[in-house]
Scaffold this motif. Structure first.
Motif, PDB file in Angstrom:
ATOM      1  N   PHE A  29       0.708  -1.362   0.352  1.00 39.98           N
ATOM      2  CA  PHE A  29       0.040   0.149   0.588  1.00 39.98           C
ATOM      3  C   PHE A  29       0.641   1.560  -0.392  1.00 39.98           C
ATOM      4  O   PHE A  29       1.623   1.436   0.784  1.00 39.98           O
ATOM      5  N   LYS A  30       0.648   2.028  -1.315  1.00 41.66           N
ATOM      6  CA  LYS A  30       1.678   3.697  -1.096  1.00 41.66           C
ATOM      7  C   LYS A  30       1.702   4.205  -0.252  1.00 41.66           C
ATOM      8  O   LYS A  30       1.823   5.507   0.152  1.00 41.66           O
ATOM      9  N   TRP A  31       0.281   3.939   0.814  1.00 39.03           N
ATOM     10  CA  TRP A  31      -0.018   5.210   2.267  1.00 39.03           C
ATOM     11  C   TRP A  31       1.200   5.369   2.741  1.00 39.03           C
ATOM     12  O   TRP A  31       1.035   5.987   3.552  1.00 39.03           O
ATOM     13  N   PHE A  32       1.444   4.288   2.909  1.00 35.68           N
ATOM     14  CA  PHE A  32       2.250   3.614   3.776  1.00 35.68           C
ATOM     15  C   PHE A  32       4.178   4.301   3.795  1.00 35.68           C
ATOM     16  O   PHE A  32       5.092   4.265   4.266  1.00 35.68           O
ATOM     17  N   GLN A  33       4.149   4.594   2.472  1.00 38.20           N
ATOM     18  CA  GLN A  33       5.102   5.499   1.133  1.00 38.20           C
ATOM     19  C   GLN A  33       5.510   6.479   2.069  1.00 38.20           C
ATOM     20  O   GLN A  33       4.730   7.320   1.549  1.00 38.20           O
ATOM     21  N   ALA A  37       4.954  11.101   1.717  1.00 32.12           N
ATOM     22  CA  ALA A  37       4.025  11.954   2.476  1.00 32.12           C
ATOM     23  C   ALA A  37       3.998  13.649   3.283  1.00 32.12           C
ATOM     24  O   ALA A  37       5.139  13.472   2.628  1.00 32.12           O
ATOM     25  N   HIS A  41      -0.717  13.349   7.265  1.00 26.61           N
ATOM     26  CA  HIS A  41      -0.276  12.225   6.762  1.00 26.61           C
ATOM     27  C   HIS A  41       1.127  11.644   7.438  1.00 26.61           C
ATOM     28  O   HIS A  41       1.264  10.837   7.840  1.00 26.61           O
TER      29      HIS A  41
END
Length: 309
Positions: A29-33, A37, A41
């Motif tokens: 999941f790119k959200w954790f990159q 950020a 975020h």
């Protein structure tokens, strides 16, 4: 199929699936990159990283170190008792007491710590170009302060990040093998399921933290996935070995060797936790009390799990 064998096979697949799922979530999941950020975020990811640091701290002290100390002490006592019974003359009780009172467990854990310290120092000595010079680091920090108002300050050298991530994986892999071995050696269905649930309870969040750490140090996606896959296979491997060992079959010194390896793994785990994970997460002066709370929450979770593990 016998109920005990079926329970152990079910535990094997549960350990494999949980490790894979939890480890791959932050990688896929790119959200954790963290690189892309910004704003809220980035702050959430920072707090998540602090929580994982607390989990690693708790895993190191409440699980790996505690189990290694208990195992080493027990095996040393067994060796002293065996030597006393095999000896034709009565051994000196004071000498035996001195042998048993010596902190062997703490020594072995410290040796694991210094072993990784030596290997890292040797790597930097043989490849001095891999480490950044202070001037280069100061220039990068100056640029970061100009571009980012909330800079993370002095971070550990990027060249050491992947190496320490590898050490973290190796130490946790050793521990995972022994966890699986313990599950595989259980004699009843109830004890097998109880121990497996205790392992699963902390395994998921620890492996999630490993995946997050691999993302933070910039590991390429395919290598990160391969690392998680290798780690996921360790507990099932240990469980399979436990299934293959006949009940009651234990070679002399086997338990001591296992305890020593666990102690070395605990020392390497603590090294990476204190010199890589905590400094990186706490380098920024932003929201120090919130970060402390996240670290404490992660540690408290592992401390509570230790009641059943």
């Amino acid at each position: 199929m016998e109920p005990l064998l079926g329970a152990k096979i079910g535990c094997l697949f549960a350990l494999l699936v949980l490790t894979l799922v939890c480890g791959l979530i932050p990688i896929r999941f790119k959200w954790f990159q963290t690189a892309t950020a910004t704003g809220c975020h980035r702050r959430v990811l920072s707090f998540l990283g602090c929580t994982s640091a607390g989990v690693f701290l708790g895993a190191g002290f409440m699980h790996m170190t505690a189990e290694a100390l208990e195992g080493i002490k027990s095996e040393i006592q067994n060796l002293v008792i065996q030597n006393r019974t095999k000896s034709e003359r009565h051994s000196d009780d004071d000498a035996d007491s001195a042998y048993m009172d010596y902190p062997y467990g703490e020594l072995i854990i410290s040796l694991g710590f210094f072993l990784v310290f030596f290997l890292e120092s040797l790597a930097l000595q043989c490849c001095p170009g891999a480490a950044e010079t202070p001037e280069v680091q100061e220039q990068e920090l100056g640029t970061a302060h100009e571009l980012e108002p909330h800079s993370h300050g002095l971070l550990p050298s990027p060249s050491r990040g992947p190496f320490r991530a590898l050490i973290l994986l190796l130490s946790l892999s050793f521990h995972s093998v022994f966890e699986g071995l313990a599950v595989g050696l259980q004699l009843t269905v109830a004890s097998t399921v109880q121990l497996c649930l205790a392992v699963l309870a902390h395994k998921g969040i620890v492996v999630f933290g490993i995946g997050l750490r691999l993302v933070q140090v910039g590991t390429e996606s395919r290598w990160a996935m391969l690392s998680i896959l290798s780690l996921a296979l360790m507990s099932p491997l240990g469980l399979a070995v436990g299934l293959a060992v006949p009940q009651g079959d234990s070679k002399a010194g086997q338990g001591l060797a296992q305890a020593v390896l666990e102690g070395m793994a605990a020392g390497t785990f603590l090294y990476v936790t204190f010199l890589e994970i905590l400094p990186r997460e706490l380098a920024s002066p932003e929201a120090p009390l919130a970060k402390w709370s996240c670290v404490a929450a992660g540690f408290a979770f592992m401390a509570i799990i230790a009641l059943w593990a």
